[in-house]
Each structure stands twice: as structure tokens, then as C-alpha cells.
Design a protein around this motif. Structure first.
Motif, PDB file in Angstrom:
ATOM      1  N   GLY A 204       9.004 -28.767 -17.424  1.00 49.31           N
ATOM      2  CA  GLY A 204      10.080 -29.544 -16.804  1.00 49.31           C
ATOM      3  C   GLY A 204      11.414 -28.839 -16.784  1.00 49.31           C
ATOM      4  N   CYS A 205      11.406 -27.488 -16.954  1.00 44.15           N
ATOM      5  CA  CYS A 205      12.650 -26.732 -16.907  1.00 44.15           C
ATOM      6  C   CYS A 205      13.241 -26.828 -15.500  1.00 44.15           C
ATOM      7  CB  CYS A 205      12.386 -25.280 -17.289  1.00 44.15           C
ATOM      8  SG  CYS A 205      13.876 -24.294 -17.474  1.00 44.15           S
ATOM      9  N   ASN A 206      14.563 -26.893 -15.382  1.00 45.35           N
ATOM     10  CA  ASN A 206      15.212 -27.077 -14.080  1.00 45.35           C
ATOM     11  C   ASN A 206      15.309 -25.791 -13.275  1.00 45.35           C
ATOM     12  OD1 ASN A 206      17.029 -29.083 -16.117  1.00 45.35           O
ATOM     13  ND2 ASN A 206      16.102 -30.020 -14.332  1.00 45.35           N
ATOM     14  N   SER A 207      15.647 -24.672 -13.932  1.00 45.15           N
ATOM     15  CA  SER A 207      15.838 -23.439 -13.175  1.00 45.15           C
ATOM     16  C   SER A 207      15.571 -22.231 -14.062  1.00 45.15           C
ATOM     17  CB  SER A 207      17.243 -23.379 -12.587  1.00 45.15           C
ATOM     18  OG  SER A 207      18.206 -23.553 -13.600  1.00 45.15           O
ATOM     19  N   LEU A 208      15.437 -21.051 -13.376  1.00 43.98           N
ATOM     20  CA  LEU A 208      15.087 -19.820 -14.066  1.00 43.98           C
ATOM     21  C   LEU A 208      16.061 -18.714 -13.684  1.00 43.98           C
ATOM     22  CD1 LEU A 208      11.230 -19.728 -13.401  1.00 43.98           C
ATOM     23  CD2 LEU A 208      12.400 -20.765 -15.341  1.00 43.98           C
ATOM     24  N   GLN A 209      16.091 -17.705 -14.572  1.00 37.36           N
ATOM     25  CA  GLN A 209      16.885 -16.508 -14.331  1.00 37.36           C
ATOM     26  C   GLN A 209      16.221 -15.358 -15.052  1.00 37.36           C
ATOM     27  OE1 GLN A 209      20.935 -16.837 -15.726  1.00 37.36           O
ATOM     28  NE2 GLN A 209      21.317 -14.643 -15.624  1.00 37.36           N
ATOM     29  N   GLY A 210      16.047 -14.235 -14.383  1.00 38.96           N
ATOM     30  CA  GLY A 210      15.414 -13.105 -15.037  1.00 38.96           C
ATOM     31  C   GLY A 210      14.903 -12.087 -14.044  1.00 38.96           C
ATOM     32  N   TYR A 211      14.306 -11.018 -14.551  1.00 35.84           N
ATOM     33  CA  TYR A 211      13.841  -9.921 -13.710  1.00 35.84           C
ATOM     34  C   TYR A 211      12.666 -10.338 -12.832  1.00 35.84           C
ATOM     35  CZ  TYR A 211      16.784  -6.206 -15.589  1.00 35.84           C
ATOM     36  OH  TYR A 211      17.850  -5.403 -15.893  1.00 35.84           O
ATOM     37  N   TYR A 212      11.973 -11.388 -13.201  1.00 39.65           N
ATOM     38  CA  TYR A 212      10.881 -11.856 -12.351  1.00 39.65           C
ATOM     39  C   TYR A 212      11.426 -12.293 -10.992  1.00 39.65           C
ATOM     40  CZ  TYR A 212       6.988 -14.627 -10.584  1.00 39.65           C
ATOM     41  OH  TYR A 212       5.991 -15.144  -9.793  1.00 39.65           O
ATOM     42  N   ILE A 213      12.627 -12.828 -11.001  1.00 41.28           N
ATOM     43  CA  ILE A 213      13.267 -13.220  -9.747  1.00 41.28           C
ATOM     44  C   ILE A 213      14.020 -12.027  -9.174  1.00 41.28           C
ATOM     45  CG2 ILE A 213      14.916 -14.817  -8.691  1.00 41.28           C
ATOM     46  CD1 ILE A 213      14.360 -16.650 -11.139  1.00 41.28           C
ATOM     47  N   SER A 214      14.916 -11.443  -9.958  1.00 42.06           N
ATOM     48  CA  SER A 214      15.648 -10.252  -9.531  1.00 42.06           C
ATOM     49  C   SER A 214      16.484  -9.740 -10.689  1.00 42.06           C
ATOM     50  CB  SER A 214      16.572 -10.572  -8.350  1.00 42.06           C
ATOM     51  OG  SER A 214      17.423  -9.466  -8.063  1.00 42.06           O
ATOM     52  N   PRO A 215      16.605  -8.411 -10.830  1.00 39.02           N
ATOM     53  CA  PRO A 215      17.545  -7.873 -11.814  1.00 39.02           C
ATOM     54  C   PRO A 215      18.968  -8.037 -11.303  1.00 39.02           C
ATOM     55  CG  PRO A 215      16.595  -6.087 -10.530  1.00 39.02           C
ATOM     56  CD  PRO A 215      15.900  -7.340 -10.086  1.00 39.02           C
ATOM     57  N   PRO A 216      19.962  -7.811 -12.139  1.00 39.10           N
ATOM     58  CA  PRO A 216      21.351  -7.835 -11.650  1.00 39.10           C
ATOM     59  C   PRO A 216      21.552  -6.771 -10.573  1.00 39.10           C
ATOM     60  CG  PRO A 216      21.292  -7.903 -14.041  1.00 39.10           C
ATOM     61  CD  PRO A 216      19.905  -7.601 -13.600  1.00 39.10           C
ATOM     62  N   LEU A 217      22.268  -7.130  -9.511  1.00 39.36           N
ATOM     63  CA  LEU A 217      22.451  -6.236  -8.371  1.00 39.36           C
ATOM     64  C   LEU A 217      23.932  -6.150  -8.012  1.00 39.36           C
ATOM     65  CD1 LEU A 217      19.581  -7.608  -6.113  1.00 39.36           C
ATOM     66  CD2 LEU A 217      19.521  -5.501  -7.451  1.00 39.36           C
TER      67      LEU A 217
ATOM     68  N   VAL B  36      18.885 -27.556 -17.540  1.00 37.87           N
ATOM     69  CA  VAL B  36      18.329 -26.555 -18.448  1.00 37.87           C
ATOM     70  C   VAL B  36      17.896 -25.338 -17.644  1.00 37.87           C
ATOM     71  CG1 VAL B  36      16.617 -26.029 -20.206  1.00 37.87           C
ATOM     72  CG2 VAL B  36      17.565 -28.338 -20.035  1.00 37.87           C
ATOM     73  N   ILE B  37      18.414 -24.165 -18.062  1.00 38.27           N
ATOM     74  CA  ILE B  37      18.071 -22.890 -17.431  1.00 38.27           C
ATOM     75  C   ILE B  37      17.391 -22.005 -18.473  1.00 38.27           C
ATOM     76  CG2 ILE B  37      18.963 -20.828 -16.280  1.00 38.27           C
ATOM     77  CD1 ILE B  37      21.324 -22.428 -15.358  1.00 38.27           C
ATOM     78  N   ALA B  38      16.301 -21.365 -18.092  1.00 41.46           N
ATOM     79  CA  ALA B  38      15.624 -20.397 -18.953  1.00 41.46           C
ATOM     80  C   ALA B  38      15.998 -18.996 -18.475  1.00 41.46           C
ATOM     81  CB  ALA B  38      14.119 -20.596 -18.916  1.00 41.46           C
ATOM     82  N   GLU B  39      16.539 -18.176 -19.358  1.00 47.05           N
ATOM     83  CA  GLU B  39      16.912 -16.814 -18.970  1.00 47.05           C
ATOM     84  C   GLU B  39      15.912 -15.823 -19.539  1.00 47.05           C
ATOM     85  OE1 GLU B  39      20.680 -15.723 -20.496  1.00 47.05           O
ATOM     86  OE2 GLU B  39      20.277 -16.436 -22.527  1.00 47.05           O
ATOM     87  N   GLY B  40      15.835 -14.663 -18.903  1.00 47.60           N
ATOM     88  CA  GLY B  40      14.931 -13.617 -19.362  1.00 47.60           C
ATOM     89  C   GLY B  40      13.503 -13.805 -18.895  1.00 47.60           C
ATOM     90  N   VAL B  41      13.275 -14.557 -17.801  1.00 47.49           N
ATOM     91  CA  VAL B  41      11.922 -14.777 -17.276  1.00 47.49           C
ATOM     92  C   VAL B  41      11.477 -13.515 -16.544  1.00 47.49           C
ATOM     93  CG1 VAL B  41      10.499 -16.165 -15.744  1.00 47.49           C
ATOM     94  CG2 VAL B  41      12.339 -17.236 -17.056  1.00 47.49           C
ATOM     95  N   GLU B  42      10.309 -12.964 -16.928  1.00 44.68           N
ATOM     96  CA  GLU B  42       9.857 -11.696 -16.361  1.00 44.68           C
ATOM     97  C   GLU B  42       8.448 -11.751 -15.793  1.00 44.68           C
ATOM     98  OE1 GLU B  42      10.356  -8.648 -19.260  1.00 44.68           O
ATOM     99  OE2 GLU B  42      12.552  -8.822 -19.304  1.00 44.68           O
ATOM    100  N   THR B  43       7.716 -12.833 -16.013  1.00 40.68           N
ATOM    101  CA  THR B  43       6.343 -12.915 -15.512  1.00 40.68           C
ATOM    102  C   THR B  43       6.108 -14.259 -14.841  1.00 40.68           C
ATOM    103  OG1 THR B  43       5.433 -13.863 -17.548  1.00 40.68           O
ATOM    104  CG2 THR B  43       5.585 -11.451 -17.429  1.00 40.68           C
TER     105      THR B  43
END
Length: 673
Positions: free
Chosen positions: A642-655, A624-631
Motif C-alpha cells: 500500500g505504499c503511495n510512491s517510489l523513488q530509486g534507480y529502478y525508475i531513474s537515477p538522478p539526471l 508514504v514514499i519508499a526511496e532506494g527502489v532498484e528492482t
């Protein structure tokens, strides 16, 4: 007769009344009989020729109608995300009829009852029709091969208009030749009748007068009958040349003539002319899923309702397929046009009764007004068509007035599609940006999502939301999606030499691309060319893409699983979430849609939905991946769930690839220190 034992033979002579007439009289009767036989043969042959002429003219008159069906079928294939076999079969069927009739008119066809061998004048006219005929056939074949476009549809329509103009001349020539033959027959009949009368004058006025009277009456009746039949055929041909055979409404030719006349009157009297383009919504469903007979009945009923919704002085025309037009002549009043448009929408929205079925067929209307929206018929037609298209994009079952913005937007969309096609062909301006994915258990970056960007030579950076929908509406989404997958695989292979950059790259796949024939084979070919590890490729699909055809999706996903490719369901929870298909489909990853993540810390419903998705993924052994994480608060809450992984601007915007590599190196340096 017998007298005693002797048999008395009476000779035929002028003095033998029982055997009169004899000699010259018998010869005269023979000549009259011969003339009657010759006349009957000639009349019979002429009737056969006239029957053939009617068949030829009917076939020639059908040709323009077939071009409308071809244009509609090509447009249907073009509009469909993935043309169905029924769509392709419909186009192939009408194209075969179109070619068979055209060739039969020129060279003969026994099955169609066409003798061929046109006159030299018609042969010349057929030569003029060859170019648009070949263009229609070629463009239709391209549509069958899956390479049609907006320009292709327009080219088919333009070629159809040119072909119809030439066929009108051919039909007129056939009619002219048929009338000439009929005139020659009348002259021959008159000559034969005159000769017969002259002979009868020498046959004895009293003896043959009753026969003369009977023959004269029969000849007159036959001539009257033949004349009446020819008149009916001529009237039928004239009717079919101007009116639609199905609905009885004016066809495209008569509609254009009435529009030109209405515009001329409006110019003289300084009045307005309103043109309404009416297109039925999703009408192909009626034909494809119920029957064409029901579809025809609906079209007839639509014609009646349109006629009942306007004045007797207005014109309602059926252009072909599910397209109608309405010409309104009146005062300078936009509100009046809108009232009529709304009345039509209301009338057409009433259910159509087809046996036990109730069919709900709505319509989209485009409205263009002379002289506001155009000075000529072509401008009004174009404006009404653009307005109708805008009504369809706005949700259908509505009307839109033409505005200059519609023409500008149409031109801009066409220019953008042309530029995008050129960018794909030249491989210029397109690039992939990468957004990293963080594994919450290890704190490491394990993958990235490849996101398409387009650097337009004049407009600068064009975001996917501006050009992906255009690509979806055309065939460009197929080569564009193929380019994205291949470029992502090549980039993965470039990174594969560095163990620290052995990342799983995910790529979004459009519904049209996923359901396109040969999709799995194209993925296999890309993996083979780039020598990428299949387990490092992740294809992201929306729920709507899968639910559209579960059986096909199940088969395609299984074949992808056999290759080793990972499958992710993107935007999970916003579509057709169902345990039944989740259990059935061979998928690996669920992505929680950003709409649930945005307010996860403040909205209890979003938090509950996110936690349920995570729990569902754990139960089904899915990542399970959560997208759009910003904070950080969102990260902490998702970690606790218990989410497995994250994706979003909190980690990094697209580069871009260079910045992504620098960011990744910096992150690894920070982790090492």
C-alpha cells in the motif's frame, strides 16, 4: 599654680625643668614633627600609587587570558551548528571585558579603578598593540554576527598571540616604572630620616633618646613592611606571568619556553620529545548546563590527574579553556608515548565528583614526536593539534598519533572549503540533478528530488558526501542550502509553463539550516522572487533535525505550513521514530529509508518495518514514499503493502536538468503510445 590669692605663671625657659624643652627645642620638635607628617603623607601616597600599580599590572596581565577566552568562545560559536544565545552572550561578555580593560589602561576607567595616562613608553607600546587589538574585536564581532569561519578562528588565535606578545612588553614596562618609583621613595625616605636624625642630635641626647629610639623602630618596621609588601606583589606578578591562576600549572608562555628548552636538549643529546595536546570532550556542557564554578573545579582536578600520570621531570601546562599540553622527554620509543596517552585517557575517564553529581569528562589526545613529526615547536604544536582533531572525529575519548596524511588531509580540506566558498560566491560549478518520483496509483511522475552536484575545475565531479560534511562544519551550509532552494524554485518556475511538467520538487534541508534564524523568512523571500507555487515545494528533514528542539521545530513547521510548503521526514525509521512527535508535528510525507528497502524481499524484519511505516502513514493520513527502489520485486512488494510512491534507480537515477527533461518527455511518449 596659686600662692595665696595670687596666681604665679611659670614661663617656658631653659631654666624651667617642668616645661623643658623650650625655645629651640620646641622648634626642633616642630621640624621633626613636620618631617614625620611629610614622610607619612609621602608614604601613604606611595602606598596608594603602589596599590594602583598592582591593579594596573593585574589588569594588563589579565588581557592575555581574555584573548584565550575570546578565541575559545569564537571557536565554540564556529563549531556549533547553531550558536546558542549563551554562546553568543559568553563571547559578548568576555569581549566587553577585553575592550573595557584595554581602553581603561590607556584612557582610564573609574569602575575598574584604572587611572589611564600611561607613560610615553607605554603609550608607544599600546600603539603597537592597537592592530591585533582591533583585529580581535573585529573578528569577534563577525563571530557574533554569525559570519565566522575556520580562517576566522585561526585569525583570532593569531591576533591573540600577537596581542599577548605586546602586552608582555607593556606589563614589563609597568613593572619597571613601579620599581623606579619605589626606588625614588626609598631615597626620599632616607633623606627625610637623615634630616630627622640631624635635628635630634641638637635636641638633647638624654631628653629625646627614648623618642628617637621609638621613632627609629617604627620607621624601620614601616620600611620593612612596605618592602615585604612590594616583594610579595612582585613575586605574585612574576608567578602570574608564568603560571595559570586557576590550576597552578605552567601557562602558555612558560610552556613554550620549556618546549623550546626540551627541543634544544633533545637536539644535543639525540633524544626524542613527545608533545601531547589534550582537549576535553564537550566540556562546554559542564559550564553551560551546570555552572562555571563546577567547570573550574573539574579543570583543577584534570590538571592534578595529568600531573599524576606523568613523571616529575615532564611538563603539564594549561593553555586556557579546556586545553592542556604535556611535554615528555625520553628515549626513542613510540610505545612509551602511546602508553602515557592511554594512561591519561584512563585517568581522565574516572568520574569527577561535584557535590551529589558524578561528571564523566573524557578527553581527545593528539601526539606529535620530535624529530619525527617536526623540527620546531610550531610544527609539533600544529601536528599535535591535527592529531587531536582526528581523535575527536574518530569518536572522542581516544588518542591519535600525527601522520603526514593528517597534514595533507587538513590542507586538502582547507583547499576544498576555499573552492566551495568560491563556487558559491561565483555561482560556478554548482548544479542540481533531479531524480523522479513515481505515483503507484496512477503510474505518473508527480515530482522529483533536487540533488546537489559540484563540478570542481580541477577534481571534476565532487559528490555531496565529499563536500556537504565540510559545509556542515562551517558556515557554508547556510548559503549553499539557500542556493539549492532558490535554484530548485527557479527550475520549477521554468517548468510551470508546461502542464505536463508541473512537478513537486523536494529539497533536503540540513539541521543547521533549519534551525538558523530567519529560515522561514528566507523561504518566503525565495518563493516571492521566483513566483513559485508553494505547494510545489517540499522540504525534506531528518528525524534528528526535528527532535533536536521539538518546540522550535513545531513553531517553524507551522509557519512553513501557513506559507503552503510541504514537509517530508527523510530516512524515516532510522532515528527517533515516535508516534508522539508524529502526531504533534505538521508533516505531510514519510520517506522509508533505503536501508529497509534494500533487503525488503529477503529480510522479514525489513519487510515488517516497511509495512509498519506504510500502515502508520495511512493511519495518520500521510503520504508514504519508499526511496532506494532498484528492482521490480521491490516495487511489487511495496505496491502490495500500500505504499503511495517510489523513488530509486529502478525508475531513474538522478539526471542533469537537460537529460531529466528528455527522459520525462520519452516517458510521456511511451505512456501515450
Amino acid at each position: 599654680m596659686r600662692a595665696g590669692n595670687k596666681t604665679v605663671e611659670r614661663e617656658w625657659s631653659a631654666n624651667s625643668p617642668p616645661n623643658k624643652p623650650a625655645g629651640s627645642y620646641i622648634l626642633g620638635l616642630g621640624l621633626i614633627g613636620l618631617l614625620a607628617i611629610v614622610s607619612s603623607i609621602i608614604v601613604s601616597r606611595e602606598l596608594a600609587v603602589q596599590t594602583r600599580d598592582v591593579r594596573i599590572v593585574n589588569s594588563a596581565s589579565d588581557q592575555p587570558g581574555l584573548t584565550y577566552e575570546i578565541t575559545q568562545a569564537v571557536d565554540t560559536i564556529h563549531r556549533a551548528e547553531t550558536p546558542t544565545t549563551e554562546d553568543l552572550a559568553a563571547l559578548e561578555s568576555v569581549l566587553d571585558r577585553f575592550v573595557a580593560v584595554h581602553l581603561g589602561l590607556r584612557f582610564g576607567d573609574s569602575e575598574l579603578g584604572l587611572p589611564g595616562q600611561p607613560s610615553s613608553e607605554n603609550e608607544r607600546l599600546f600603539g603597537l598593540a592597537d592592530a591585533p587589538f582591533k583585529s580581535i574585536v573585529a573578528l569577534s564581532r563577525e563571530a557574533l554576527e554569525g559570519s565566522t569561519s575556520n580562517q576566522g578562528v585561526q585569525a583570532v588565535a593569531t591576533s591573540g598571540d600577537a596581542f599577548r606578545a605586546r602586552m608582555d612588553a607593556i606589563v614589563f614596562q609597568y613593572q619597571l616604572e613601579a620599581e623606579q618609583r619605589a626606588t625614588n621613595l626609598q631615597r626620599l625616605e632616607f633623606g627625610l630620616l637623615s634630616a630627622s636624625l640631624l635635628l635630634l642630635m641638637f635636641e638633647g641626647l638624654f631628653l629625646f633618646r627614648p623618642a628617637v629610639r621609638r621613632n627609629t623602630r617604627k620607621w624601620q618596621e614601616a620600611r620593612n613592611r612596605h618592602a615585604a609588601e612590594r616583594e610579595r606583589d612582585r613575586a605574585r606578578l612574576e608567578y602570574l606571568a608564568q603560571f595559570d591562576a586557576l590550576t597552578g600549572l605552567p601557562n602558555r608562555i612558560l610552556f613554550r619556553d620549556r618546549l623550546d628548552q626540551a627541543l634544544a636538549r633533545a637536539a644535543r643529546e639525540e633524544r626524542w620529545v613527545t608533545l601531547l595536546h589534550v582537549d576535553l570532550d564537550n566540556f562546554n556542557v559542564v559550564n553551560d548546563e551546570i555552572s562555571h564554578e563546577v567547570g573550574d573545579a573539574v579543570l583543577v582536578e584534570v590538571g592534578k590527574r595529568l600531573t599524576g600520570a606523568v613523571r616529575e621531570s615532564d611538563t603539564v601546562a594549561h593553555l586556557g579553556g579546556d586545553e592542556f599540553t604535556v611535554i615528555l622527554e625520553g628515549d626513542r620509543e613510540v610505545d612509551g608515548a602511546e602508553r602515557v596517552a592511554q594512561k591519561i585517557i584512563t585517568e581522565l575517564a574516572t568520574p569527577h565528583q561535584a557535590g551529589d553529581l558524578k561528571l564523566y569528562v573524557t578527553a581527545s589526545l593528539g601526539v606529535a614526536i620530535y624529530p619525527i613529526d617536526g623540527q620546531g615547536a610550531d610544527e609539533l604544536l600544529r601536528g599535535a593539534d591535527l592529531a587531536m582533531t582526528a581523535a575527536k572525529r574518530a569518536g572522542r575519548n581516544s588518542y591519535r598519533l600525527f601522520t603526514s596524511d593528517l597534514r595533507q588531509n587538513s590542507s586538502e580540506r582547507l583547499a576544498l572549503v576555499t573552492s566551495l566558498r568560491q563556487a558559491i560566491e561565483d555561482n560556478e560549478g554548482l548544479s542540481l540533478w533531479y531524480q523522479p518520483k513515481l505515483d503507484l496509483a496512477t503510474g505518473a511522475i508527480f515530482g522529483a528530488e533536487a540533488l546537489l552536484r559540484w563540478q570542481h575545475p580541477e577534481r571534476g565531479m565532487v559528490m555531496p558526501g565529499d563536500f556537504i560534511p565540510l559545509a556542515e562544519e562551517t558556515d557554508l551550509i547556510i548559503p549553499l542550502g539557500q542556493w539549492v532552494i532558490e535554484e530548485a524554485c527557479r527550475q520549477s518556475q521554468r517548468w510551470s509553463g508546461d502542464n505536463d511538467k508541473d512537478l513537486v520538487l523536494s529539497v533536503n534541508v540540513s539541521p543547521r539550516q533549519f534551525h538558523h534564524d530567519g529560515f522561514v523568512e528566507s523561504i518566503s523571500a525565495v518563493l516571492e522572487r521566483t513566483r513559485m507555487d508553494p505547494t510545489n515545494l517540499e522540504l525534506e528533514l531528518t528525524e534528528g533535525t526535528l527532535i533536536r528542539d521539538l518546540d522550535q521545530a513545531f513553531d517553524t513547521l507551522n509557519r512553513l505550513r501557513e506559507i503552503g510548503v510541504r514537509i517530508s521526514i527523510d530516512d524515516f525509521g532510522t532515528g527517533y521514530s515516535s508516534l508522539s512527535y508524529l502526531k504533534r508535528l505538521p508533516i505531510d510525507i514519510l520517506k522509508i529509508d533505503r536501508s529497509f528497502v534494500d533487503d525488503i524481499t529477503s529480510n522479514s524484519d525489513d519487510a515488517a518495518i516497511s509495512e509498519a511505516i506504510i500502515s502508520l502513514g495511512q493511519t495518520l493520513n500521510l503520504h508514504v514514499i519508499a526511496e532506494g527502489v532498484e528492482t521490480s520485486a521491490q516495487q511489487e512488494m511495496l505496491t502490495a503493502m500500500g505504499c503511495n510512491s517510489l523513488q530509486g534507480y529502478y525508475i531513474s537515477p538522478p539526471l542533469p536538468v537537460g537529460e531529466f527533461e528528455g527522459w520525462l518527455a520519452g516517458l510521456q511518449g511511451r505512456l501515450a503510445s
